[in-house]
Design an enzyme around this catalytic site. Structure first.
Site, PDB file in Angstrom:
ATOM      1  N   GLY A 127       0.814  -1.214   0.000  1.00 22.22           N
ATOM      2  CA  GLY A 127       0.000   0.000   0.000  1.00 22.22           C
ATOM      3  C   GLY A 127       0.848   1.264   0.000  1.00 22.22           C
ATOM      4  N   ARG A 131       1.379  -5.687  -5.027  1.00 20.58           N
ATOM      5  CA  ARG A 131       1.354  -6.611  -3.892  1.00 20.58           C
ATOM      6  C   ARG A 131       1.834  -8.023  -4.240  1.00 20.58           C
ATOM      7  NH1 ARG A 131      -0.503  -4.510   0.669  1.00 20.58           N
ATOM      8  NH2 ARG A 131      -2.041  -2.832   0.632  1.00 20.58           N
ATOM      9  N   ASP A 187       4.960  -7.638   5.759  1.00 23.29           N
ATOM     10  CA  ASP A 187       4.992  -8.773   4.841  1.00 23.29           C
ATOM     11  C   ASP A 187       6.092  -8.594   3.794  1.00 23.29           C
ATOM     12  OD1 ASP A 187       2.881 -10.140   5.997  1.00 23.29           O
ATOM     13  OD2 ASP A 187       1.368  -9.094   4.822  1.00 23.29           O
ATOM     14  N   LYS A 215       7.898   0.787   5.813  1.00 22.53           N
ATOM     15  CA  LYS A 215       6.800   1.610   5.293  1.00 22.53           C
ATOM     16  C   LYS A 215       5.459   1.063   5.743  1.00 22.53           C
ATOM     17  CE  LYS A 215       4.291   0.016   2.679  1.00 22.53           C
ATOM     18  NZ  LYS A 215       3.434  -0.753   1.772  1.00 22.53           N
ATOM     19  N   THR A 216       4.529   1.843   6.061  1.00 19.62           N
ATOM     20  CA  THR A 216       3.100   1.548   6.138  1.00 19.62           C
ATOM     21  C   THR A 216       2.393   2.611   6.964  1.00 19.62           C
ATOM     22  OG1 THR A 216       1.307   0.041   6.679  1.00 19.62           O
ATOM     23  CG2 THR A 216       3.207  -0.153   8.092  1.00 19.62           C
ATOM     24  N   ASP A 224      -0.178   2.104   8.411  1.00 19.85           N
ATOM     25  CA  ASP A 224      -0.842   1.406   9.521  1.00 19.85           C
ATOM     26  C   ASP A 224      -0.100   1.558  10.855  1.00 19.85           C
ATOM     27  OD1 ASP A 224      -2.457   0.619   7.491  1.00 19.85           O
ATOM     28  OD2 ASP A 224      -2.126  -1.536   7.708  1.00 19.85           O
ATOM     29  N   LYS A 235     -27.135  17.176  14.722  1.00 26.01           N
ATOM     30  CA  LYS A 235     -28.228  16.249  14.387  1.00 26.01           C
ATOM     31  C   LYS A 235     -27.762  14.897  13.840  1.00 26.01           C
ATOM     32  CE  LYS A 235     -28.915  18.383   9.834  1.00 26.01           C
ATOM     33  NZ  LYS A 235     -29.812  18.973   8.892  1.00 26.01           N
ATOM     34  N   TYR A 236     -26.465  14.711  13.679  1.00 29.18           N
ATOM     35  CA  TYR A 236     -25.997  13.427  13.127  1.00 29.18           C
ATOM     36  C   TYR A 236     -25.008  12.732  14.046  1.00 29.18           C
ATOM     37  CZ  TYR A 236     -27.677  15.164   8.577  1.00 29.18           C
ATOM     38  OH  TYR A 236     -28.424  15.648   7.557  1.00 29.18           O
TER      39      TYR A 236
HETATM   40  P1  FBP Z   1       0.525  -1.924   3.631  1.00 25.99           P
HETATM   41  O1  FBP Z   1       0.509  -2.756   4.866  1.00 25.99           O
HETATM   42  O2  FBP Z   1       0.988  -2.642   2.428  1.00 25.99           O
HETATM   43  O3  FBP Z   1       1.265  -0.637   3.851  1.00 25.99           O
HETATM   44  O4  FBP Z   1      -0.974  -1.491   3.296  1.00 25.99           O
HETATM   45  C1  FBP Z   1      -1.732  -0.798   4.187  1.00 25.99           C
HETATM   46  C2  FBP Z   1      -3.151  -0.603   3.758  1.00 25.99           C
HETATM   47  O5  FBP Z   1      -3.343   0.765   3.470  1.00 25.99           O
HETATM   48  C3  FBP Z   1      -4.117  -1.087   4.821  1.00 25.99           C
HETATM   49  O6  FBP Z   1      -4.350  -0.112   5.797  1.00 25.99           O
HETATM   50  C4  FBP Z   1      -5.331  -1.455   4.011  1.00 25.99           C
HETATM   51  O7  FBP Z   1      -6.121  -2.423   4.654  1.00 25.99           O
HETATM   52  C5  FBP Z   1      -4.736  -2.012   2.754  1.00 25.99           C
HETATM   53  O8  FBP Z   1      -3.506  -1.352   2.592  1.00 25.99           O
HETATM   54  C6  FBP Z   1      -5.589  -1.803   1.538  1.00 25.99           C
HETATM   55  O9  FBP Z   1      -5.017  -2.497   0.483  1.00 25.99           O
HETATM   56  P2  FBP Z   1      -5.259  -2.182  -1.048  1.00 25.99           P
HETATM   57  O10 FBP Z   1      -4.474  -0.938  -1.374  1.00 25.99           O
HETATM   58  O11 FBP Z   1      -4.701  -3.358  -1.741  1.00 25.99           O
HETATM   59  O12 FBP Z   1      -6.724  -1.974  -1.239  1.00 25.99           O
END
Ligand code: FBP
Length: 546
Positions: free
Chosen positions: A77, A141, A172, A198-199, A201, A238-239
């Site tokens: 990602g 990926r 991964d 990187k990520t 997340d 209201k939401y």
């Molecule tokens: P990475 O772990 O490869 O950095 O990806 C993170 C992420 O953004 C997650 O938060 C999300 O669930 C996933 O990629 C979404 O994957 P895709 O881009 O394949 O839809």
């Protein structure tokens, strides 16, 4: 490429480097390392790359740099700052020797296997300095795991005279980088492999990696949007806004945004798992808050939902484990069946306990859990509308409470998913600097003959000049985990620690945020201006490094 005014001005930003990386660099080696767990198994699987020392870079009078071509791969990602890892790498290898070449493999690891690449030149790279996105060379990926892929890779590596590959990826992808490094080392191919953390997340961190790049920018982007929604919500009153936030497994993103924005509710998947909560209990807890606020005349609020929640609800987690094994062993028997037959097939093969959980799930959720996996075997949680599932269940519960006379408010829900819009934002100063330093470190690891290492930069809450750069053996972060029905060596994912400072800080304040309206409006990322605004690290990092 036509550029926005911001992009043009931002191109001139010179990322700040740690003192040790500004000039010539030498390596200081620490003691041998061990993997975080399963030491004997990991040692056996990685005989050539296990136990290496952590390294730190120090200023030197002599340049270790040399003639070398390097290949770079963006994997998985997108995360803000990836382009700056490449510019840091490019500038450093060119400084070592202007004849050095950098090749980018196109669309991720698949580019290495399919021999799709481009030479990254000075003119070309200049357009990407300090920009978000991975569009410089694209990402993908494809999982690098088979000997045939490694052998296809070495063909192109030899053809281009590449000394080392830099794989920029999450847990991964870095696991695969480690497997590739080991394979090339075992075969004596003379090719090094270096990873970069990187990520968005934020779950690739440990004693050596303080944060993964992209987390800073992505959470600041989401927090800006959440703050805007909070202000709208507090204006119209209201939401109820149900906001799902990206982050495949861990809830770091949701927790960070909660610390930045102080919403009424933020679910933390790790806590839900630890407390063994059911979906129904989660819904009841949310409804208690909605009902309390309604009594105060506040029929509005903001709820943050981590993307990975569903996998952490213990009963659903157990179901997913069985579905993973079923998919690995019998997936081909039911993938081609129509949806009704598929559901029947799966029900017939599940254990009694999991069958009951499966039966309660709406069709679209059940289908997502039983079929789709990304190439690394992960459930594609970003495609599951958990925010909608929760609000539907809340609406039903509140209607029931209304009928019983327990609730008298109005419940009107709106849904949002903040994910992809945060992954390619122009990197914050933190990510721009951090990534440039990671790329520079990767170049020095290569020049110093290292393989199976991940580039690291530490002390990141101090001023940039005091950051410490170096490398950590990837095997040090590994343990054995069950993946696709088999035990595999993988980098251990960092989940939210319930006794960690970020969660404790949130826990201390959340009841107050639920009852009162304590929203904070962080506003957009600032690239120029006072340092306390522009260079502020995430709350998570600040609390963890306190
Ligand atoms: P990475 O772990 O490869 O950095 O990806 C993170 C992420 O953004 C997650 O938060 C999300 O669930 C996933 O990629 C979404 O994957 P895709 O881009 O394949 O839809």
């Amino acid at each position: 490429m036509e550029k926005s005014a911001l992009q043009q001005a931002r191109k001139a930003y010179l990322p700040k480097l740690p003192e040790a990386l500004k000039g010539y660099v030498k390596v200081k080696e620490g003691a041998p390392t061990n993997s975080v767990d399963n030491q004997e198994e990991i040692k056996k699987l990685f005989p050539n790359t296990y136990g290496m020392p952590i390294v730190e870079f120090e200023p030197s009078d002599v340049e270790a740099g040399q003639a070398m071509n390097v290949g770079v791969i963006l994997s998985g990602g997108q995360a803000p700052g990836g382009h700056n890892v490449i510019t840091g790498l490019f500038d450093t290898i060119k400084k070592m020797n202007p004849d050095n070449k950098l090749y980018g493999f196109i669309l991720g690891p698949g580019g290495l296997v399919d021999h799709k690449y481009m030479e990254i030149t000075a003119d070309f790279i200049d357009d990407y300095r300090n920009t978000g996105g991975f569009d410089m060379i694209g990402s993908g990926r494809t999982k690098l795991e088979k000997v045939e892929q490694f052998e296809k890779g070495i063909e192109i590596v030899r053809e281009l005279g590449i000394k080392a590959l830099v794989i920029i990826g999450g847990d991964d992808s870095n696991t695969n980088a480690c497997v590739l490094a080991e394979y090339y080392a075992a075969k004596n191919y003379g090719v090094q492999v270096i990873g970069c953390p990187k990520t968005i997340d934020g779950d690739l961190k440990n004693s050596q990696i303080e944060t993964s790049f992209g987390f800073d920018t992505a959470t600041k982007t989401y927090s800006e949007l959440i703050g805007n929604i909070e202000r709208d919500c507090n204006s119209a009153r209201k939401y109820w806004h149900f906001i799902k936030l990206m982050g495949r497994s861990a809830s770091h993103i949701a927790l960070e945004c909660a610390l930045q924005c102080q919403p009424n509710i933020c679910l933390v998947s790790e806590e839900i798992k630890a407390k063994n909560m059911t979906l129904n209990q989660i819904v009841e807890n949310i409804c208690e808050v909605i009902s309390y606020r309604a009594k105060q005349g506040n029929n509005f609020g903001v709820i943050l939902v981590p993307e990975g929640l569903i996998e952490f609800i213990p009963s659903i987690g157990k179901l997913i484990e069985e579905l993973n094994d079923l998919l690995a062993a019998h997936g081909n028997d039911y993938k081609g069946l129509d949806p009704v037959a598929q559901r029947e097939y799966i029900m017939a093969h599940l254990s009694e306990e999991n069958k009951q959980t499966f039966a309660t799930l709406p069709d679209n959720v059940a289908r997502q859990l039983s079929l789709d996996r990304d190439p690394h075997g992960n459930v594609q949680v970003s495609l599951i509308e958990t925010e909608k599932l929760l609000s539907d269940m809340c609406a039903a519960k509140l209607a029931q409470w209304k009928a019983e006379g327990k609730y008298t408010g109005k419940f009107s829900a709106l849904h949002h998913f903040f994910g992809y819009e945060g992954r390619c934002a122009a990197p914050s100063n933190f990510d721009a600097d951090y990534c440039y330093a990671l790329g520079t470190s990767a170049a020095h690891l290569i020049a110093n003959g290292k393989t199976g290492y991940m580039a690291i930069v530490k002390n990141t809450t101090a001023p940039t000049s005091e950051w410490k750069a170096g490398g950590v053996p990837i095997t040090m972060m590994m343990n054995m985990e069950r993946r696709n029905g088999e035990m595999k060596p993988v980098i251990r994912k960092a989940l939210v620690e319930l006794d960690g400072k970020p969660f404790k800080e949130f826990e201390m304040q959340r009841d107050h945020w639920a009852k009162e309206t304590c929203y904070i409006y962080p506003g957009p990322i600032q690239y120029w201006g006072p340092s306390e605004v522009c260079d502020r690290p995430t709350r998570t990092l600040a609390l963890e490094q306190e």
